[in-house]
Design a protein around this motif. Structure first.
Motif, short mmCIF file in Angstrom:
data_model
loop_
_atom_site.label_atom_id
_atom_site.label_comp_id
_atom_site.label_asym_id
_atom_site.label_seq_id
_atom_site.Cartn_x
_atom_site.Cartn_y
_atom_site.Cartn_z
N UNK A 217 0.82 -1.22 0.00
CA UNK A 217 0.00 0.00 0.00
C UNK A 217 0.86 1.27 0.00
N UNK A 218 2.01 1.20 0.67
CA UNK A 218 2.89 2.38 0.73
C UNK A 218 3.44 2.73 -0.65
N UNK A 219 3.86 1.72 -1.40
CA UNK A 219 4.40 1.96 -2.75
C UNK A 219 3.29 2.43 -3.69
N UNK A 220 2.10 1.83 -3.58
CA UNK A 220 0.97 2.28 -4.40
C UNK A 220 0.65 3.74 -4.10
N UNK A 221 0.69 4.11 -2.82
CA UNK A 221 0.46 5.49 -2.43
C UNK A 221 1.53 6.42 -2.97
N UNK A 222 2.76 5.93 -3.01
CA UNK A 222 3.89 6.72 -3.56
C UNK A 222 3.64 7.04 -5.03
N UNK A 223 3.17 6.06 -5.80
CA UNK A 223 2.88 6.27 -7.23
C UNK A 223 1.77 7.31 -7.39
N UNK A 224 0.71 7.18 -6.60
CA UNK A 224 -0.41 8.13 -6.69
C UNK A 224 0.05 9.54 -6.31
N UNK A 263 8.75 -8.20 -5.23
CA UNK A 263 8.03 -7.06 -4.66
C UNK A 263 8.62 -5.78 -5.24
N UNK A 264 7.81 -4.72 -5.25
CA UNK A 264 8.23 -3.43 -5.81
C UNK A 264 8.74 -2.53 -4.70
N UNK A 265 9.86 -1.84 -4.96
CA UNK A 265 10.40 -0.86 -4.02
C UNK A 265 10.23 0.54 -4.59
N UNK A 266 10.32 1.57 -3.75
CA UNK A 266 10.27 2.94 -4.28
C UNK A 266 11.36 3.21 -5.31
N UNK A 267 12.50 2.55 -5.19
CA UNK A 267 13.57 2.74 -6.18
C UNK A 267 13.16 2.23 -7.56
N UNK A 268 12.36 1.16 -7.61
CA UNK A 268 11.84 0.68 -8.90
C UNK A 268 10.96 1.75 -9.54
N UNK A 269 10.13 2.37 -8.71
CA UNK A 269 9.23 3.42 -9.21
C UNK A 269 10.05 4.59 -9.76
#
Length: 309
Positions: A217-224, A263-269
């Motif tokens: 949820x944290x990474x999804x929120x980061x994208x949004x 899993x996805x990390x903020x660095x991937x984003x």
């Protein structure tokens, strides 16, 4: 996919980011717009990727007189029975190279819209599905504008990624010259030793595996939050749409899978943000007049969003 990258490297030097972009798009079922000055191996890169995959490929040279039916196919008279039958166009393939896409008028450019978004072609009231996987790799030249038709926002938004191919560094350029001196022919990638190492089923299996990559949820929120930050930028007249946000999430999942993580990390984003979002942004007229760089605006938006821990 590591084997595919190794095969492409037999023909292409110094464009690792572009190779990664094509692999990410392939695993997402997306499409890639490649931009670079002439001679930066845009066409060679796609042809090398096609040679490393055992899939159907075709190439269309976009010109001002190209018609929509030249891409999608059209109804023709079957001389045997005297009735109309559908003749498939080059879009009915797995990997379509759309060379110099900005050299054809908007009417023909838009012929690709349904194919890219829906994976099908509608002619004479009948929808015909395209083969899977399906990837459009389009190229355009950023410096030659005479006789070109810039892609409209709706068309640009259909591309998962926009990859800019730079002039290679000195060492890479020396390696290119060394290969040519040794007899490398860019028109003969098979002669360079590029061989098929994966097929359509392997790509589809990779696509299924990417959908299993976990997103917190944290990474999804980061994208949004990144998407929303672009909409609030005073320099931008058009920010990232929800489609752009989902594209960034898809690309980040594919990148995570390529690097061996589930899993996805903020660095991937962050790694995929520029390639996924820059072409979806539009500057305000006053910002354009001031020479503001859209990439710098996106960088500022990214920097303004707190990175989840």
């Amino acid at each position: 996919m590591a084997a595919v990258r190794a095969e492409v490297a037999k023909a292409v030097v110094g464009q690792d980011a572009a190779v990664s972009g094509l692999l990410v798009a392939l695993l997402c079922g997306g499409h890639v717009l490649m931009e670079g000055v002439p001679g930066t191996a845009k066409t060679l890169l796609v042809r090398s990727l096609a040679a490393s995959l055992s899939v159907g490929t075709s190439r269309v040279q976009f010109t001002p007189d190209l018609m929509p039916g030249d891409i999608t196919g059209s109804m023709v008279v079957d001389s045997g029975v005297g009735a109309l039958s559908f003749h498939e166009g080059p879009v009915f393939t797995n990997l379509l190279l759309a060379d110099e896409i900005n050299r054809t008028p908007p009417k023909t450019q838009s012929a690709l819209l349904e194919a890219m978004e829906e994976g099908q072609v509608s002619v004479d009231g009948v929808s015909r599905p395209l083969p899977r996987p399906f990837l459009v790799a389009a190229t355009q030249n950023p410096v030659e504008h005479e006789g070109t038709y810039p892609l409209p926002e709706a068309q640009l938004d259909r591309f998962l990624l926009k990859v800019v191919l730079p002039i290679p560094g000195r060492d890479d350029e020396l390696e290119i010259l060394r290969r040519h001196a040794a007899g490398f022919d860019p028109r003969d990638v098979a002669g360079a030793g590029v061989r098929p190492v994966a097929g359509a089923e392997d790509v589809l299996a990779g696509q299924r595996a990417v959908t299993q990559v976990q997103v917190s949820p944290e990474v999804a929120g980061y994208v949004v939050d990144i998407a929303r930050a672009t909409r609030q930028s005073p320099s931008l007249g058009l920010g990232v749409s929800p489609r752009g946000a989902t594209a960034l999430l898809r690309a980040a999942r594919a990148w995570a899978w390529l690097t061996g993580r589930g899993y996805v990390t903020p660095d991937d984003v962050k790694a995929l943000a520029h390639a996924t979002l820059v072409h979806r942004l539009a500057l305000r007229p006053e910002a354009e007049l001031e020479g503001v760089d859209v990439g710098a605006v996106l960088g500022s938006a990214l920097a303004s969003v707190p990175v989840p821990r």
